[in-house]
Design a protein around this motif. Sequence first.
Motif, PDB file in Angstrom:
ATOM      1  N   UNK A   1      -2.572   1.732   2.705  1.00  0.00           N
ATOM      2  CA  UNK A   1      -1.603   1.271   3.698  1.00  0.00           C
ATOM      3  C   UNK A   1      -0.224   1.761   3.261  1.00  0.00           C
ATOM      4  N   UNK A   2       0.517   2.328   4.195  1.00  0.00           N
ATOM      5  CA  UNK A   2       1.891   2.720   3.934  1.00  0.00           C
ATOM      6  C   UNK A   2       2.826   1.967   4.876  1.00  0.00           C
TER       7      UNK A   2
ATOM      8  N   UNK B   1       1.575  -1.649  -7.180  1.00  0.00           N
ATOM      9  CA  UNK B   1       0.235  -2.169  -6.871  1.00  0.00           C
ATOM     10  C   UNK B   1      -0.833  -1.520  -7.742  1.00  0.00           C
ATOM     11  N   UNK B   2      -1.894  -2.285  -8.090  1.00  0.00           N
ATOM     12  CA  UNK B   2      -3.033  -1.724  -8.816  1.00  0.00           C
ATOM     13  C   UNK B   2      -4.083  -1.192  -7.839  1.00  0.00           C
TER      14      UNK B   2
ATOM     15  N   UNK C   1       5.075   1.575   0.138  1.00  0.00           N
ATOM     16  CA  UNK C   1       4.008   0.575  -0.019  1.00  0.00           C
ATOM     17  C   UNK C   1       2.834   1.189  -0.778  1.00  0.00           C
ATOM     18  N   UNK C   2       1.914   1.890  -0.117  1.00  0.00           N
ATOM     19  CA  UNK C   2       0.812   2.521  -0.840  1.00  0.00           C
ATOM     20  C   UNK C   2      -0.197   1.549  -1.415  1.00  0.00           C
TER      21      UNK C   2
ATOM     22  N   UNK D   1      -5.702   0.864 -15.972  1.00  0.00           N
ATOM     23  CA  UNK D   1      -5.516   0.578 -14.551  1.00  0.00           C
ATOM     24  C   UNK D   1      -4.753   1.729 -13.897  1.00  0.00           C
ATOM     25  N   UNK D   2      -5.209   2.132 -12.713  1.00  0.00           N
ATOM     26  CA  UNK D   2      -4.386   3.026 -11.917  1.00  0.00           C
ATOM     27  C   UNK D   2      -3.405   2.165 -11.133  1.00  0.00           C
ATOM     28  N   UNK D   3      -2.135   2.475 -11.257  1.00  0.00           N
ATOM     29  CA  UNK D   3      -1.072   1.702 -10.601  1.00  0.00           C
ATOM     30  C   UNK D   3      -0.192   2.674  -9.831  1.00  0.00           C
ATOM     31  N   UNK D   4       0.246   2.262  -8.641  1.00  0.00           N
ATOM     32  CA  UNK D   4       1.203   3.077  -7.892  1.00  0.00           C
ATOM     33  C   UNK D   4       2.506   2.319  -7.707  1.00  0.00           C
ATOM     34  N   UNK D   5       3.562   3.082  -7.478  1.00  0.00           N
ATOM     35  CA  UNK D   5       4.871   2.506  -7.162  1.00  0.00           C
ATOM     36  C   UNK D   5       5.582   3.443  -6.199  1.00  0.00           C
TER      37      UNK D   5
END
Length: 363
Positions: free
Chosen positions: A53-54, A316-317, A40-41, A329-333
Amino acid sequence: MDSCPLHNGHQHAAYPPKVSHIEIVGYVDDTNQIGYSRDIGRSFTLNGRQFYIFGDTFCKDSNGNFVGLVNNTVALVPERRNPCLSKYLDFNDDDTVKCFVPLMMKEKDWQKSTGGRITLWGFGGVVELEDGTGRIWFQKGTISSGGDNEYCGVGLAIIRYNHTCEGLITQRLEGTLDNGLFFGAREPKVGSFSTLIEGPFAYLWGEYNGHIVLARTRQEESSIRDLYGFWNGTDYVTDFTGAAPISAFDEIPQGQIFRSDLFGKQKRYVFVGVSKWCDSLIRVGAAERLEGPWEVWPVAMTQGINVTNGFRYCIYPHLFASHTSNAELLVTWSEQWPGGVIAGKVNFLTEEQACGEECELID
């Protein structure tokens, strides 16, 4: 040729969006240097502090030994300038991380008696209300000892900031349904896709009958189910069976809608997410109004670090670590197990760059 009218110094991203390059920053790690496998992250802000949030978190002790699986956790971001560093604040005696949205005693008893487990996943994120408290609409599910999954419905919890330890206190609210939830398994998954505060309302996107629909509630009335309204294409109504599908999100299970100047003032609502096709592509969209119409495009491929042969999900951004004025944009996956959450700086083609390409074609 004549000078281009878009060469005006602004660094808004061109629309439709196009990514020029992605800079991989690294894993979102923990300050205790224990390599947790987690997903999630999604980030949120409460009391001016930043948190992640994880979901499923595979906990380890200081020696790296597995000590237990926790279905949802939350971690503080100690320094905004370092979005790849998080800090768990609450642990159990066995070195497992404490749940963010806690299990009730009857749920713990069910786990012990059946060998299954309860999941409380917050894909839709946390919103901060005007009174300084947060709200999370979480999906509850059960996984039997044999691996069968059952979706139970949507619950609601209040989140308060604990000034003593910089942590969070989460209080689950008793819903109006027999199982203590606010929306049942065959009702809209309110707020479990994305959430956003706009004026006096909390806007809540969630899946219903295979489509994403939009609901809203006044901030102070979020615990009163009967006062939720559902967008039917022209207005908000209390009958959720008339909710209008947002077709642009039909194939998207996870993502976030947020306000941003990334594409300028005409497209002030932006979406970043991932499709259900396990293609690991970042999808980006925008709209002039929360209700839409929305347009969404695949724009870039994510990369794995330690897990390179699986698909990536939970894209998610993170505005707290982004530079939208520079079209970044900082984005995680998330990687598949045993991977973690990866952060990357996504750089979009700006209006000026796009105009330059068009000018070259014309020349």
